[in-house]
Each structure stands twice: as structure tokens, then as C-alpha cells.
Design a protein around this motif. Sequence first.
Motif, PDB file in Angstrom:
ATOM      1  N   HIS A  33     -12.653  17.361  35.374  1.00 19.87           N
ATOM      2  CA  HIS A  33     -13.198  16.587  34.254  1.00 19.87           C
ATOM      3  C   HIS A  33     -14.296  17.350  33.517  1.00 19.87           C
ATOM      4  CE1 HIS A  33     -16.306  15.442  37.238  1.00 19.87           C
ATOM      5  NE2 HIS A  33     -17.064  15.253  36.176  1.00 19.87           N
ATOM      6  N   LEU A  34     -15.037  18.198  34.257  1.00 16.69           N
ATOM      7  CA  LEU A  34     -16.089  18.986  33.602  1.00 16.69           C
ATOM      8  C   LEU A  34     -15.490  20.074  32.729  1.00 16.69           C
ATOM      9  CD1 LEU A  34     -19.059  19.745  36.020  1.00 16.69           C
ATOM     10  CD2 LEU A  34     -18.970  18.224  34.041  1.00 16.69           C
ATOM     11  N   LEU A  35     -14.453  20.700  33.261  1.00 15.07           N
ATOM     12  CA  LEU A  35     -13.815  21.801  32.549  1.00 15.07           C
ATOM     13  C   LEU A  35     -13.246  21.318  31.215  1.00 15.07           C
ATOM     14  CD1 LEU A  35     -13.322  24.822  33.310  1.00 15.07           C
ATOM     15  CD2 LEU A  35     -10.956  24.173  33.736  1.00 15.07           C
ATOM     16  N   GLN A  36     -12.904  20.030  31.190  1.00 20.20           N
ATOM     17  CA  GLN A  36     -12.224  19.493  30.005  1.00 20.20           C
ATOM     18  C   GLN A  36     -13.153  18.923  28.944  1.00 20.20           C
ATOM     19  OE1 GLN A  36      -9.452  16.808  31.841  1.00 20.20           O
ATOM     20  NE2 GLN A  36      -7.818  18.343  31.813  1.00 20.20           N
ATOM     21  N   ARG A  37     -14.449  18.943  29.212  1.00 14.54           N
ATOM     22  CA  ARG A  37     -15.398  18.328  28.282  1.00 14.54           C
ATOM     23  C   ARG A  37     -15.394  18.947  26.884  1.00 14.54           C
ATOM     24  NH1 ARG A  37     -20.391  16.347  30.678  1.00 14.54           N
ATOM     25  NH2 ARG A  37     -19.800  14.768  32.207  1.00 14.54           N
ATOM     26  N   GLU A  38     -15.318  20.280  26.839  1.00 16.08           N
ATOM     27  CA  GLU A  38     -15.374  20.938  25.527  1.00 16.08           C
ATOM     28  C   GLU A  38     -13.942  21.274  25.126  1.00 16.08           C
ATOM     29  OE1 GLU A  38     -16.584  22.845  22.032  1.00 16.08           O
ATOM     30  OE2 GLU A  38     -15.167  23.666  23.462  1.00 16.08           O
ATOM     31  N   ALA A  39     -13.452  20.618  24.079  1.00 17.84           N
ATOM     32  CA  ALA A  39     -12.027  20.673  23.744  1.00 17.84           C
ATOM     33  C   ALA A  39     -11.481  22.091  23.548  1.00 17.84           C
ATOM     34  CB  ALA A  39     -11.773  19.835  22.496  1.00 17.84           C
ATOM     35  N   LYS A  40     -12.161  22.878  22.727  1.00 17.42           N
ATOM     36  CA  LYS A  40     -11.648  24.219  22.435  1.00 17.42           C
ATOM     37  C   LYS A  40     -11.712  25.131  23.646  1.00 17.42           C
ATOM     38  CE  LYS A  40     -12.073  24.533  17.481  1.00 17.42           C
ATOM     39  NZ  LYS A  40     -13.170  24.453  16.491  1.00 17.42           N
ATOM     40  N   HIS A  41     -12.744  24.885  24.450  1.00 19.89           N
ATOM     41  CA  HIS A  41     -12.934  25.681  25.654  1.00 19.89           C
ATOM     42  C   HIS A  41     -11.755  25.488  26.614  1.00 19.89           C
ATOM     43  CE1 HIS A  41     -15.376  27.981  28.440  1.00 19.89           C
ATOM     44  NE2 HIS A  41     -15.188  27.071  29.375  1.00 19.89           N
TER      45      HIS A  41
ATOM     46  N   ARG B   8     -12.467  34.987  18.747  1.00 24.76           N
ATOM     47  CA  ARG B   8     -13.707  34.384  19.227  1.00 24.76           C
ATOM     48  C   ARG B   8     -13.535  33.726  20.593  1.00 24.76           C
ATOM     49  NH1 ARG B   8     -15.362  30.899  14.510  1.00 24.76           N
ATOM     50  NH2 ARG B   8     -15.924  32.837  13.483  1.00 24.76           N
ATOM     51  N   PHE B   9     -14.614  33.724  21.382  1.00 30.83           N
ATOM     52  CA  PHE B   9     -14.625  33.047  22.674  1.00 30.83           C
ATOM     53  C   PHE B   9     -14.363  31.547  22.466  1.00 30.83           C
ATOM     54  CE2 PHE B   9     -17.250  30.715  25.853  1.00 30.83           C
ATOM     55  CZ  PHE B   9     -16.623  31.131  27.008  1.00 30.83           C
ATOM     56  N   ALA B  10     -13.556  30.978  23.379  1.00 32.49           N
ATOM     57  CA  ALA B  10     -13.170  29.577  23.239  1.00 32.49           C
ATOM     58  C   ALA B  10     -14.373  28.650  23.329  1.00 32.49           C
ATOM     59  CB  ALA B  10     -12.152  29.212  24.312  1.00 32.49           C
ATOM     60  N   GLY B  11     -14.739  28.048  22.208  1.00 31.53           N
ATOM     61  CA  GLY B  11     -15.859  27.119  22.195  1.00 31.53           C
ATOM     62  C   GLY B  11     -17.095  27.689  21.524  1.00 31.53           C
ATOM     63  N   ALA B  12     -17.046  28.975  21.156  1.00 23.97           N
ATOM     64  CA  ALA B  12     -18.215  29.618  20.548  1.00 23.97           C
ATOM     65  C   ALA B  12     -18.232  29.427  19.038  1.00 23.97           C
ATOM     66  CB  ALA B  12     -18.230  31.110  20.869  1.00 23.97           C
TER      67      ALA B  12
ATOM     68  N   LEU C  92     -23.283  29.794  21.003  1.00 25.24           N
ATOM     69  CA  LEU C  92     -22.418  28.632  21.209  1.00 25.24           C
ATOM     70  C   LEU C  92     -22.813  27.433  20.337  1.00 25.24           C
ATOM     71  CD1 LEU C  92     -22.244  28.887  25.111  1.00 25.24           C
ATOM     72  CD2 LEU C  92     -20.583  29.756  23.463  1.00 25.24           C
ATOM     73  N   GLY C  93     -23.825  27.625  19.509  1.00 25.75           N
ATOM     74  CA  GLY C  93     -24.270  26.531  18.649  1.00 25.75           C
ATOM     75  C   GLY C  93     -24.678  25.340  19.495  1.00 25.75           C
ATOM     76  N   GLN C  94     -24.238  24.147  19.082  1.00 25.16           N
ATOM     77  CA  GLN C  94     -24.515  22.948  19.886  1.00 25.16           C
ATOM     78  C   GLN C  94     -23.232  22.399  20.519  1.00 25.16           C
ATOM     79  OE1 GLN C  94     -26.601  20.713  16.762  1.00 25.16           O
ATOM     80  NE2 GLN C  94     -28.477  20.889  17.994  1.00 25.16           N
ATOM     81  N   ASN C  95     -22.160  23.193  20.451  1.00 25.64           N
ATOM     82  CA  ASN C  95     -20.868  22.726  20.973  1.00 25.64           C
ATOM     83  C   ASN C  95     -20.947  22.296  22.432  1.00 25.64           C
ATOM     84  OD1 ASN C  95     -19.879  23.352  18.502  1.00 25.64           O
ATOM     85  ND2 ASN C  95     -18.757  25.181  19.136  1.00 25.64           N
ATOM     86  N   PHE C  96     -21.507  23.170  23.259  1.00 22.41           N
ATOM     87  CA  PHE C  96     -21.582  22.842  24.679  1.00 22.41           C
ATOM     88  C   PHE C  96     -22.712  21.852  24.948  1.00 22.41           C
ATOM     89  CE2 PHE C  96     -18.848  26.460  24.745  1.00 22.41           C
ATOM     90  CZ  PHE C  96     -18.028  26.274  25.844  1.00 22.41           C
ATOM     91  N   ALA C  97     -23.764  21.934  24.164  1.00 25.76           N
ATOM     92  CA  ALA C  97     -24.881  21.000  24.338  1.00 25.76           C
ATOM     93  C   ALA C  97     -24.379  19.571  24.105  1.00 25.76           C
ATOM     94  CB  ALA C  97     -26.007  21.345  23.378  1.00 25.76           C
ATOM     95  N   ARG C  98     -23.553  19.394  23.077  1.00 26.24           N
ATOM     96  CA  ARG C  98     -23.012  18.064  22.794  1.00 26.24           C
ATOM     97  C   ARG C  98     -22.033  17.645  23.888  1.00 26.24           C
ATOM     98  NH1 ARG C  98     -24.347  16.435  17.602  1.00 26.24           N
ATOM     99  NH2 ARG C  98     -25.111  18.154  16.309  1.00 26.24           N
ATOM    100  N   ALA C  99     -21.174  18.558  24.295  1.00 25.22           N
ATOM    101  CA  ALA C  99     -20.170  18.233  25.306  1.00 25.22           C
ATOM    102  C   ALA C  99     -20.803  17.890  26.654  1.00 25.22           C
ATOM    103  CB  ALA C  99     -19.195  19.396  25.457  1.00 25.22           C
ATOM    104  N   PHE C 100     -21.928  18.532  26.951  1.00 21.98           N
ATOM    105  CA  PHE C 100     -22.548  18.325  28.260  1.00 21.98           C
ATOM    106  C   PHE C 100     -23.875  17.574  28.177  1.00 21.98           C
ATOM    107  CE2 PHE C 100     -19.471  21.604  28.858  1.00 21.98           C
ATOM    108  CZ  PHE C 100     -18.851  21.209  30.036  1.00 21.98           C
ATOM    109  N   ASP C 101     -24.154  17.083  26.988  1.00 23.06           N
ATOM    110  CA  ASP C 101     -25.333  16.262  26.805  1.00 23.06           C
ATOM    111  C   ASP C 101     -26.621  16.986  27.212  1.00 23.06           C
ATOM    112  OD1 ASP C 101     -26.401  13.864  25.881  1.00 23.06           O
ATOM    113  OD2 ASP C 101     -26.649  13.135  27.941  1.00 23.06           O
ATOM    114  N   ILE C 102     -26.753  18.194  26.674  1.00 26.02           N
ATOM    115  CA  ILE C 102     -27.983  18.937  26.914  1.00 26.02           C
ATOM    116  C   ILE C 102     -28.945  18.578  25.783  1.00 26.02           C
ATOM    117  CG2 ILE C 102     -29.021  21.229  27.172  1.00 26.02           C
ATOM    118  CD1 ILE C 102     -26.197  22.220  28.005  1.00 26.02           C
ATOM    119  N   GLN C 103     -29.811  17.582  26.055  1.00 21.89           N
ATOM    120  CA  GLN C 103     -30.724  17.094  25.034  1.00 21.89           C
ATOM    121  C   GLN C 103     -32.166  17.233  25.496  1.00 21.89           C
ATOM    122  OE1 GLN C 103     -29.488  13.741  22.403  1.00 21.89           O
ATOM    123  NE2 GLN C 103     -28.481  13.040  24.267  1.00 21.89           N
TER     124      GLN C 103
END
Length: 503
Positions: A103-111, A232-236, A260-271
Amino acid sequence: MFARSTSKTWLRSSGKRFKTLLRRFAQLENVLKEITPKSIDYSQWYVDVIRKADMVDYSPVKGFMVMKPYSYRVWEFIQAAMNTRFRATGHENAYFPLLIPEHLLQREAKHVEGFSAEVAWVTHGGSELLAERLAVRPTSETIVGAMYSKWIQSYRDLPVLMNQWSNVVRWEKSTRPFLRTTEFLWQEGHTVHRTADEAERETRQQLEIYREVIEGELAIPVVAGVKSAGERFAGAVETYTLEALMSDGRALQIATSHFLGQNFARAFDIQFLDEDGTLKYGWTTSWGSSTRMIGGLIMVHGDDRGLRMPPRVAPIQVVIIPIGRGADGKAVHARCRALADELGSIARVRLDDRPEYTPGYKYNDWEMRGVPLRIEVGPRDLKAEQVVIARRDTGQKTTVALAELPSTVARLLDEVQQELFRQASEYRGRETYTISRCQEADAHGYRGFFRGGWCGSEACADSLKIETGMTIRCLPLEPESNQASCAMCGATSRQQVLLARAY
RNA sequence: CGGGGAGUAGCGCAGCUUGGUAGCGCGCCUGCUUCGGGAGCAGGAGGUCGCAGGUUCAAAUCCUGUCUCUCCGACCA
């Protein structure tokens, strides 16, 4: 159609037979007994070199290799060089788990999309089927992201600057030692920043560190650039890369750094709660370099006699070879041992006192392993208070007085390091062409770096691949000049790109 | 994953077509002589022929499957 495929098959197999014949001929001629010359079969040369230099062995599982001490030591030098620089820029090493829940691996769609085809899964614990299957990490953005979201609350927690040395697994279709193996060792840095600008700077700073290590320690000249969207790296948001030119004219992506911009931050709720009292997503980066660098090292510096190790990462920098037996031999050995002790404080020295091999055998043996300097000591040298030093990079032999030996060795090691970089740079310079149409690369057998214009469309990037086998390696950070038109479609060029066939 | 090639002693290979005692070179071990670019002679050790089935009185050899390496494509650090 039938005739065509038949003749193709024939060509292929006769080509192979021809190569085998040439190889045998080369062996009869005693060009070199154990290593297929590059010019006859580059891939075979590569495999011969790494095996004869005792760097790797194949394991019972496809795509997995054993790194033997002689190559692992090189890895340790790379690790040391990088760790020093990572620390100096505020990074700390940590270690994250090997297994990542699905489920973690799937959080970021492009990744997920980018990696799904090459993930290995753990489905059982002992004989029990797991409730959720676990991915063997192909890279750690997801697990790191999940942890970071727990650790970060305030802007005061930022930046987070961590690196880990680990192994990752990517189920590859075809594998080659160091260049592409199913499991490989690498280093992956993961950082979180308060602003996009800071994260961008981090991304570029780490790329610069890679350049320092790869050019300064491995003596491999690189071109720094930005990846096109397709590469590009998947998700970058943006992938920076260092591209090196191998001695067969193909490009190797040797290190990458991702904004990675905020792509992973949004997917993993890094706030984090910012100074102004509002909740904001962090800006993340990741950057990695792997044991692939060792493959690059081999292909950039190696020659038909085997490896050529840049002194800074050479497990053995100086090998001392005694010559002579009997009464002479005793004196020679004593002198060699004394020299080994003396030089041991300034270089990594090995005294080859194996009695069962002749000097000539040892010369070849150590040349194959790429030892930068060889010191020969015989009865003549004993009398004259001197030694003979042979350089692996140029083959040059010189006589050096004992009194000057330590300073000479130190100087020569430095010179060999410079010379290898110079030779590689010269080769790259010679094999870099500026073209206006991609078909012009054909005249050079698609070997080398080609600088050309690009309109920016993925359609052109695709047709380039199909028509020429080349890909857009990067948009160089320092373009040499700007072509007016796209090398594929002829439309107005957006920016100069670096084209090459790649590993 | 598709298409070629290959797996026989540590390494490189022959033997397989036409089934019948497991071979060669290098390396390894012992001894002597050698040592400034892969030493010489003599003696010796080492292999369930990738693995699993099948055919046969008998399989390295024929058949089927499978694994690994390698090359060329497609996919990727």
C-alpha cells in the motif's frame, strides 16, 4: 521474407564464428592470452576483464553477482569519498527497511507505474501467506516518505538530510555485471526542505558532489544535464543526471539527482507548520549512485591488457616485484621488503614475493588488475641503488634512485590519476560531434556523444529512438551552442540536447 | 520477454552427426633446474558431462522439460 530472415540468421552465426576465430588468432599471436581484445568483441572484453581481474563471479541466481574483494574495495573508496562530502554538506547516514508494504509503494501514482514491472515481492513468512505482500525495495522514496511524515511537524524540523547505503532489487530482463544487475548496491539520499528553491539547490549541490567524486576519484569525465520528460525518474519533477562516454562510444548514466517537488510530500503527507502558522507540504529530493560506477570505471579506463585503476580508488597502488634467485634473490627480497615498509606509509603497496611465478608472469598478472605503478627490483638495481618503475597508464618505464623513490611514487600516482582523466577527456572530446540532423550520427557509427537541437516534443524523442537507436541523454546544463532546428523534425529548437546510444 | 549461440576437470575446448572404457591444452600438486615481459623437464591429482525426466541391454551423445551464461532486440540505475 524467408530468404531475408535466413540470411540474417546466417550473418549472425557466421559473425560469431568469425569473432571466435579472430579471438583464437589473437591468442595464438600472444597479444594477450586471457582477454579478448576490445576491437574484436567489446562485450566479451568487458566480461573477460572483470573475471580475470577477479572482480566478480556469477551467483546461482540469474542477475545476481558476487562482488569479490578486489571490486568491493573500490566500492569502499567510493563510499568513503562520498560520505566525506555528504557529511560536509550536513547529511547523515541512516538505514531504512528492505521491505515495503504494497500500500505504501502505491501511494504515488507515477512512481508505482514506473516501477511496477520490476518489483520483487515477498508473499510468505515461513509457510504462512502474508495478509499484504511486501515489496523488496526497488528504491526507498516511499518508505522514507512514510517515516518522514511521522518525524516532521514544524519548519524547525527542516531540512531533513539523510542518506543510506543499501542494496535494492529491480527485476531486470537482461543483466550485465555492474552495469545492470537484479540486485545492486547504491547510496540513496532523501531530503525534505521548507522551500522549492532550497530543494532545487540541494538537488544540484548533490549532483555537483557526484561530479567531484566521479571526475576526481574515478577519473571519469561527465556531462551534467537535465533529463527529458521521457527519461525522468518516476514521480520526479526534474531529474538531473551525469552522463559518461564509455570507450565503445556508448553513454552511461552514472548518477542522478531528483527534484521531487511536492509529489511525494503530498502522497505521504509530509507536512510542517510554517512560521506563518499555516500547514505546508515539504519539498523533497532524492539522489543516487550505484555500483554501476565501477562498470563505468572499467569501460572508460580499461584496455586490451585489462583494467587500469585510477590510483585514488585502486585497492593496490604499487606492486613490488623482486627479480632473481639464490644469493642475489635473498638480497633482492630484503630490499623489496624494506621498500614495501617504507612506501607503505604513502601508498597502498603489495609485495609480490610468490616464488612460483616468474617476473614476466607477475607483470602481466598485475597489469590485468590495473595496478597503477609497478616497481621492479633486480640484482642490477641493488648494485646501483635504484629501482625500475613502470606506469600502467602509459607503459613507460623509468629508473629511479632509491633516495628519490618515495617522492617519485607520490608524484607518479598523482600523474597517473591525471593522465587517466586526461586520456578519457581527450577521447570524449574526439568523440563528441555537433550535428544538425540526427542521421549525421550514422557516419560515426552512432558511437560517441552527439550534440543537436530538439524541439521538445516526445514524438521526436520517440522517433529518434526508433530510427537511430539513440536517446536523449540529457539537456546539458552547459550547452555548447544552440542549434537553430530540431535534429529530428527540423522545427525550431528549444534547446541543445546530448544524444547517444546508451547502456 | 522474443530471437540466435553456449553449458564436458579451476579456465579454454574436443568428443555428440553414426549411443559402447572421459580426452587435449593451460592451470593445480610433488621434485629438480629456472627468474629483467606469461620458464623447462619428470611424475601426479582432479569430472554424478548444468539439472530433471524419458528412450535403450547401454546415454556426454537421441527425445522432452528446466536452469544459467552470452549476443541482438524490447524494458530499465
